[in-house]
Motif scaffolding. Structure first.
Motif, PDB file in Angstrom:
ATOM      1  N   ALA A 103      -2.427   0.275 -14.481  1.00 20.52           N
ATOM      2  CA  ALA A 103      -1.661  -0.530 -15.241  1.00 20.52           C
ATOM      3  C   ALA A 103      -0.234  -0.409 -14.543  1.00 20.52           C
ATOM      4  N   ALA A 104       0.216   0.571 -14.010  1.00 20.28           N
ATOM      5  CA  ALA A 104       1.419   0.877 -13.321  1.00 20.28           C
ATOM      6  C   ALA A 104       1.165   0.009 -11.893  1.00 20.28           C
ATOM      7  N   MET A 105       0.150   0.132 -11.293  1.00 18.82           N
ATOM      8  CA  MET A 105      -0.135  -0.971 -10.049  1.00 18.82           C
ATOM      9  C   MET A 105       0.183  -2.327 -10.395  1.00 18.82           C
ATOM     10  N   PHE A 106      -0.537  -2.756 -11.523  1.00 22.30           N
ATOM     11  CA  PHE A 106      -0.236  -4.319 -12.103  1.00 22.30           C
ATOM     12  C   PHE A 106       1.171  -4.385 -12.397  1.00 22.30           C
ATOM     13  N   ALA A 236       6.761  -0.401 -13.209  1.00 14.36           N
ATOM     14  CA  ALA A 236       5.721   0.494 -12.991  1.00 14.36           C
ATOM     15  C   ALA A 236       5.958   1.407 -14.027  1.00 14.36           C
ATOM     16  N   LEU A 237       6.784   2.134 -14.430  1.00 14.40           N
ATOM     17  CA  LEU A 237       6.915   3.154 -15.362  1.00 14.40           C
ATOM     18  C   LEU A 237       6.628   2.560 -16.884  1.00 14.40           C
ATOM     19  N   GLY A 238       7.303   1.384 -17.139  1.00 15.31           N
ATOM     20  CA  GLY A 238       6.919   0.785 -18.509  1.00 15.31           C
ATOM     21  C   GLY A 238       5.325   0.495 -18.401  1.00 15.31           C
ATOM     22  N   ALA A 239       5.045  -0.088 -17.588  1.00 15.40           N
ATOM     23  CA  ALA A 239       3.481  -0.457 -17.532  1.00 15.40           C
ATOM     24  C   ALA A 239       2.583   0.772 -17.627  1.00 15.40           C
ATOM     25  N   LEU A 240       3.030   1.913 -16.934  1.00 16.54           N
ATOM     26  CA  LEU A 240       2.328   3.281 -17.080  1.00 16.54           C
ATOM     27  C   LEU A 240       2.407   3.442 -18.641  1.00 16.54           C
ATOM     28  N   SER A 241       3.143   3.398 -19.400  1.00 14.67           N
ATOM     29  CA  SER A 241       3.187   3.668 -20.613  1.00 14.67           C
ATOM     30  C   SER A 241       2.401   2.901 -21.602  1.00 14.67           C
ATOM     31  N   GLY A 242       2.268   1.591 -21.163  1.00 15.49           N
ATOM     32  CA  GLY A 242       1.420   0.600 -21.808  1.00 15.49           C
ATOM     33  C   GLY A 242      -0.083   0.909 -21.468  1.00 15.49           C
ATOM     34  N   GLY A 243      -0.425   1.325 -20.133  1.00 11.52           N
ATOM     35  CA  GLY A 243      -1.717   1.728 -19.841  1.00 11.52           C
ATOM     36  C   GLY A 243      -2.258   2.881 -20.617  1.00 11.52           C
ATOM     37  N   VAL A 244      -1.511   3.859 -20.700  1.00 17.18           N
ATOM     38  CA  VAL A 244      -1.759   4.880 -21.653  1.00 17.18           C
ATOM     39  C   VAL A 244      -2.212   4.598 -23.008  1.00 17.18           C
ATOM     40  N   ALA A 245      -1.288   3.811 -23.660  1.00 18.61           N
ATOM     41  CA  ALA A 245      -1.610   3.292 -24.928  1.00 18.61           C
ATOM     42  C   ALA A 245      -2.874   2.355 -25.034  1.00 18.61           C
ATOM     43  N   GLY A 246      -3.037   1.560 -24.161  1.00 17.99           N
ATOM     44  CA  GLY A 246      -4.461   0.808 -24.114  1.00 17.99           C
ATOM     45  C   GLY A 246      -5.435   1.565 -24.020  1.00 17.99           C
ATOM     46  N   GLY A 247      -5.313   2.700 -23.121  1.00 17.62           N
ATOM     47  CA  GLY A 247      -6.778   3.479 -23.217  1.00 17.62           C
ATOM     48  C   GLY A 247      -7.091   4.306 -24.534  1.00 17.62           C
ATOM     49  N   LEU A 248      -6.007   4.660 -25.081  1.00 13.49           N
ATOM     50  CA  LEU A 248      -6.012   5.324 -26.430  1.00 13.49           C
ATOM     51  C   LEU A 248      -6.563   4.172 -27.472  1.00 13.49           C
TER      52      LEU A 248
END
Length: 357
Positions: A103-106, A236-248
Motif C-alpha cells: 500500500a505504501a508503494m502504491f 506513503a505513510l498515509g497509505a501504510l495506515s490504509g494498508g494495515v486497516a485493509g489487511g485487518l
C-alpha cells in the motif's frame, strides 16, 4: 484546595479512557447484542483509515479522493496470501506487513506523477487512481485469475497468534466470547499504535514541514524544505495506515470483493476527517466513530419509527437513512465548518475568515 497537576490529569484521563475502552464491548454487547460489537470493530477500522487520510489531507494539505485504493491493496494482499486462492495460507505476521508495504508503494506510485498538482486537479487524479484500482481488481480474473474478479476472495484465514485464533469463540473465566470481541481488542491495540504514530509525526520536524507546505509550499521550499520528498512521504505513510486497516478488514470479514472499495467509501473517509476536524487527531477519531455509528443507529430507528407513526413504510429505510445522514452533514458544515473538534490553527483560520481578516 490545591489544583491537580496537569500531568496527573493526563494520567487520570488515560486510565479512565483505557478502562472505558476495555469494558465497552461488554456493555454494548450485553445491551444491544453482538451486532453492535461488530459495529465497534468497524469503527476502529475507520479510525485507522481516517488517521491515515488525515496525514495526507489534514497535515500535508493534499486532497486525496482515492484513498480507498490503499485499503483495497492491503485487503487483497492479505486475502490472496491467506486464503486457498493461491494455496499459500501464509501467517498474518507476513501478510499484514506485506499488505502495508505494498500500500505504501502504491502511495508513492500515486504521489510521484501528481507532485505538481494542487486542489481540484489533484482531487480528480486521485479519484481516478482509486477507480482504476477497483476496476483492475474487478477484471484481473482473465487470462490469469489473480483476483477472482467480481466474485472476490473468500475463505480468508482469520488472524492467529501462537494457535490462538481471533476468529473463533474462546472461553475466559467461564464466559464464552466470540470472534467480534477478540477482534475488538486486536483492532484497539493496532489503532492505539496508529494514533501514536500520527501524534509523533504531527509533532516531529516532518509534521511541521507538512504544515509549512500546506500553508504555502513556495515559502516552504524557499526555507529549504524538500517538497518532493515531503509529499511522497505523506502519501506513503498515509497509505501504510490504509494498508494495515485493509489487511485487518480482510481477516475480519473472511471475504473481500471490489464492491467493498468503491468511491462512496473514499468520500465517507474524507467526510470523517473533515467533519471531525481536519488536522486534529482527536477530532478525526471522533468523526470516524460518529460517521460509523450514526448510520447504524438510523438504520435501526427509521423503519420502526415509520411503522409506529404511519402504520406502514413511506420511504425505504435505507434511502431515508442516507437522506437524513446527508442532511446532517450539510447542516454540520453550515453550522460548524471547521469540524466538531478542530485544531487550534484551523479554528483560528475560520474565525479570521468570519471577521474578514
Amino acid at each position: 484546595m490545591t489544583k491537580q497537576p496537569a500531568s496527573a490529569k493526563k494520567v487520570a484521563t488515560f486510565v479512565a479512557s483505557a478502562i472505558v475502552l476495555a469494558v465497552l464491548p461488554f456493555i454494548v454487547g450485553g445491551t444491544f447484542g453482538n451486532s453492535w460489537v461488530r459495529t465497534l470493530d468497524f469503527a476502529l477500522l475507520y479510525v485507522m483509515l481516517a488517521l491515515g487520510l488525515n496525514i495526507v489531507v489534514g497535515f500535508a494539505g493534499l486532497l486525496d479522493l482515492g484513498f480507498i485504493a490503499f485499503y483495497a491493496v492491503g485487503a487483497y494482499t492479505f486475502g490472496l496470501l491467506a486464503s486457498p486462492h493461491f494455496s499459500l495460507d501464509m501467517p498474518f505476521w507476513i501478510t499484514l506487513p506485506l499488505g502495508a508495504l505494498f500500500a505504501a508503494m502504491f502511495g508513492v506510485m500515486l504521489g510521484t506523477p501528481v507532485l505538481k498538482l494542487k486542489g481540484d486537479y489533484l482531487a480528480i487524479v486521485t479519484l481516478g487512481f482509486g477507480e482504476i484500482i477497483r476496476i483492475f481488481l474487478n477484471n484481473l480474473n482473465a487470462p490469469v485469475n489473480l483476483t477472482n474478479g467480481p466474485q472476490g476472495i473468500n475463505l480468508i484465514t482469520p488472524i492467529e497468534v501462537a494457535g490462538f485464533s481471533f476468529g473463533k469463540p474462546h472461553e475466559f473465566f467461564g464466559i464464552t466470547f466470540n470472534g467480534v470481541y477478540m477482534y475488538y481488542y486486536l483492532f484497539l491495540a493496532l489503532t492505539v499504535l496508529v494514533v501514536i504514530m500520527a501524534w509523533r509525526l504531527q509533532h516531529s520536524r516532518i509534521g511541521r514541514a507538512w504544515v509549512a507546505m500546506r500553508e504555502d509550499d513556495i515559502a516552504a521550499a524557499a526555507m529549504g524544505i524538500n517538497i518532493r520528498n515531503i509529499k511522497l512521504l505523506a502519501f506513503a505513510l498515509g497509505a501504510l495506515s490504509g494498508g494495515v486497516a485493509g489487511g485487518l478488514f480482510a481477516s475480519f470479514q473472511g471475504f473481500i470483493s471490489p464492491e467493498s472499495f468503491g468511491l462512496l467509501e473514499s468520500i465517507m473517509i474524507l467526510a470523517m476527517v473533515v467533519l471531525g476536524g481536519m488536522g486534529n487527531i482527536p477530532g478525526v477519531i471522533l468523526g470516524a466513530v460518529v460517521l460509523t455509528v450514526v448510520p447504524e443507529v438510523l438504520r435501526d430507528v427509521i423503519g420502526p419509527l415509520q411503522m409506529a407513526t404511519f402504520g406502514k413504510m413511506i420511504i425505504d429505510p435505507e434511502n431515508a437513512r442516507m437522506l437524513l445522514f446527508g442532511l446532517a452533514l450539510v447542516v454540520m458544515m453550515l453550522v460548524r465548518p471547521e469540524g466538531m473538534l478542530p485544531s487550534k490553527r484551523r479554528k483560528a483560520e475560520f474565525e479570521d475568515a468570519k471577521e474578514g481578516v
